[in-house]
Design a protein around this motif. Sequence first.
Motif, PDB file in Angstrom:
ATOM      1  N   LEU A   1       0.833  -1.204   0.000  1.00  0.00           N
ATOM      2  CA  LEU A   1       0.000   0.000   0.000  1.00  0.00           C
ATOM      3  C   LEU A   1       0.868   1.254   0.000  1.00  0.00           C
ATOM      4  N   GLU A   2       1.949   1.245   0.765  1.00  0.00           N
ATOM      5  CA  GLU A   2       2.863   2.392   0.795  1.00  0.00           C
ATOM      6  C   GLU A   2       3.502   2.641  -0.575  1.00  0.00           C
ATOM      7  N   LYS A   3       3.951   1.571  -1.221  1.00  0.00           N
ATOM      8  CA  LYS A   3       4.563   1.705  -2.556  1.00  0.00           C
ATOM      9  C   LYS A   3       3.545   2.251  -3.560  1.00  0.00           C
TER      10      LYS A   3
ATOM     11  N   ASP B   1     -12.717 -11.740  -2.274  1.00  0.00           N
ATOM     12  CA  ASP B   1     -12.786 -10.304  -2.540  1.00  0.00           C
ATOM     13  C   ASP B   1     -11.376  -9.705  -2.509  1.00  0.00           C
ATOM     14  N   PHE B   2     -10.583 -10.127  -1.539  1.00  0.00           N
ATOM     15  CA  PHE B   2      -9.197  -9.679  -1.412  1.00  0.00           C
ATOM     16  C   PHE B   2      -8.415  -9.992  -2.692  1.00  0.00           C
ATOM     17  N   ILE B   3      -8.504 -11.226  -3.140  1.00  0.00           N
ATOM     18  CA  ILE B   3      -7.780 -11.663  -4.346  1.00  0.00           C
ATOM     19  C   ILE B   3      -8.283 -10.910  -5.576  1.00  0.00           C
ATOM     20  N   SER B   4      -9.586 -10.735  -5.673  1.00  0.00           N
ATOM     21  CA  SER B   4     -10.175 -10.025  -6.808  1.00  0.00           C
ATOM     22  C   SER B   4      -9.671  -8.584  -6.893  1.00  0.00           C
ATOM     23  N   LYS B   5      -9.633  -7.903  -5.770  1.00  0.00           N
ATOM     24  CA  LYS B   5      -9.161  -6.508  -5.754  1.00  0.00           C
ATOM     25  C   LYS B   5      -7.669  -6.425  -6.094  1.00  0.00           C
ATOM     26  N   LEU B   6      -6.895  -7.395  -5.632  1.00  0.00           N
ATOM     27  CA  LEU B   6      -5.480  -7.408  -5.990  1.00  0.00           C
ATOM     28  C   LEU B   6      -5.297  -7.647  -7.486  1.00  0.00           C
ATOM     29  N   HIS B   7      -6.155  -8.487  -8.072  1.00  0.00           N
ATOM     30  CA  HIS B   7      -6.098  -8.708  -9.525  1.00  0.00           C
ATOM     31  C   HIS B   7      -6.410  -7.417 -10.280  1.00  0.00           C
ATOM     32  N   ILE B   8      -7.383  -6.676  -9.793  1.00  0.00           N
ATOM     33  CA  ILE B   8      -7.710  -5.390 -10.432  1.00  0.00           C
ATOM     34  C   ILE B   8      -6.502  -4.455 -10.333  1.00  0.00           C
ATOM     35  N   SER B   9      -5.868  -4.415  -9.173  1.00  0.00           N
ATOM     36  CA  SER B   9      -4.669  -3.589  -9.002  1.00  0.00           C
ATOM     37  C   SER B   9      -3.556  -4.013  -9.953  1.00  0.00           C
TER      38      SER B   9
ATOM     39  N   LYS C   1      -3.950  -5.429 -12.889  1.00  0.00           N
ATOM     40  CA  LYS C   1      -4.322  -4.963 -14.230  1.00  0.00           C
ATOM     41  C   LYS C   1      -4.073  -3.465 -14.384  1.00  0.00           C
ATOM     42  N   GLU C   2      -4.402  -2.689 -13.359  1.00  0.00           N
ATOM     43  CA  GLU C   2      -4.193  -1.240 -13.411  1.00  0.00           C
ATOM     44  C   GLU C   2      -2.699  -0.906 -13.441  1.00  0.00           C
ATOM     45  N   THR C   3      -1.898  -1.690 -12.738  1.00  0.00           N
ATOM     46  CA  THR C   3      -0.447  -1.492 -12.763  1.00  0.00           C
ATOM     47  C   THR C   3       0.094  -1.774 -14.164  1.00  0.00           C
ATOM     48  N   SER C   4      -0.370  -2.845 -14.763  1.00  0.00           N
ATOM     49  CA  SER C   4       0.062  -3.183 -16.128  1.00  0.00           C
ATOM     50  C   SER C   4      -0.347  -2.102 -17.120  1.00  0.00           C
ATOM     51  N   GLU C   5      -1.551  -1.572 -16.945  1.00  0.00           N
ATOM     52  CA  GLU C   5      -1.999  -0.486 -17.817  1.00  0.00           C
ATOM     53  C   GLU C   5      -1.118   0.750 -17.625  1.00  0.00           C
TER      54      GLU C   5
ATOM     55  N   ASP D   1       6.974  -1.533 -11.851  1.00  0.00           N
ATOM     56  CA  ASP D   1       7.378  -2.934 -11.980  1.00  0.00           C
ATOM     57  C   ASP D   1       7.537  -3.585 -10.604  1.00  0.00           C
ATOM     58  N   GLU D   2       8.060  -2.845  -9.649  1.00  0.00           N
ATOM     59  CA  GLU D   2       8.201  -3.361  -8.288  1.00  0.00           C
ATOM     60  C   GLU D   2       6.823  -3.662  -7.685  1.00  0.00           C
ATOM     61  N   ILE D   3       5.877  -2.766  -7.900  1.00  0.00           N
ATOM     62  CA  ILE D   3       4.506  -2.975  -7.415  1.00  0.00           C
ATOM     63  C   ILE D   3       3.900  -4.198  -8.092  1.00  0.00           C
ATOM     64  N   LYS D   4       4.133  -4.327  -9.392  1.00  0.00           N
ATOM     65  CA  LYS D   4       3.606  -5.477 -10.131  1.00  0.00           C
ATOM     66  C   LYS D   4       4.131  -6.789  -9.557  1.00  0.00           C
ATOM     67  N   ARG D   5       5.422  -6.837  -9.280  1.00  0.00           N
ATOM     68  CA  ARG D   5       6.007  -8.052  -8.705  1.00  0.00           C
ATOM     69  C   ARG D   5       5.443  -8.346  -7.310  1.00  0.00           C
ATOM     70  N   MET D   6       5.256  -7.306  -6.518  1.00  0.00           N
ATOM     71  CA  MET D   6       4.679  -7.475  -5.176  1.00  0.00           C
ATOM     72  C   MET D   6       3.236  -7.980  -5.260  1.00  0.00           C
ATOM     73  N   LEU D   7       2.478  -7.457  -6.209  1.00  0.00           N
ATOM     74  CA  LEU D   7       1.093  -7.895  -6.384  1.00  0.00           C
ATOM     75  C   LEU D   7       1.026  -9.356  -6.814  1.00  0.00           C
ATOM     76  N   ILE D   8       1.865  -9.734  -7.761  1.00  0.00           N
ATOM     77  CA  ILE D   8       1.886 -11.129  -8.221  1.00  0.00           C
ATOM     78  C   ILE D   8       2.200 -12.055  -7.061  1.00  0.00           C
ATOM     79  N   SER D   9       3.176 -11.681  -6.259  1.00  0.00           N
ATOM     80  CA  SER D   9       3.550 -12.487  -5.099  1.00  0.00           C
ATOM     81  C   SER D   9       2.417 -12.552  -4.074  1.00  0.00           C
ATOM     82  N   SER D  10       1.769 -11.433  -3.826  1.00  0.00           N
ATOM     83  CA  SER D  10       0.662 -11.394  -2.861  1.00  0.00           C
ATOM     84  C   SER D  10      -0.516 -12.234  -3.320  1.00  0.00           C
TER      85      SER D  10
END
Length: 115
Positions: free
Chosen positions: A6-8, A58-66, A68-72, A98-107
Amino acid sequence: MNSPLLEKSLDFATDIVLFYEAFSKSRKDTTIVKQLLRSATSVGANINEAIYGNSKADFISKLHISLKETSESIYWLTLLKRTKLFEYDFDCLLSLADEIKRMLISSIKTAKENK
């Protein structure tokens, strides 16, 4: 809640808002930059929603949206960098995204494993 992700994402959104302000002063067409502003600020908003979600799904779904938004956002930043419409340190923004994207994938992976 103290969340590095969230901070990143908040750092990223802040950097993009500041970039948007600088770009807007150039009096160039802001269509692409507005798209970037929407997608980049959505990343953290959806992570925040995920943290306070109703369920694991819901948690996983919102992270997936994040994700997608990071990739965009990465797409728009790459396009802006290639067009050279504005001189800016796009590599720094792309690196953070890219760092956020990697963190999201891991999460997402961790959350799915702990279902």
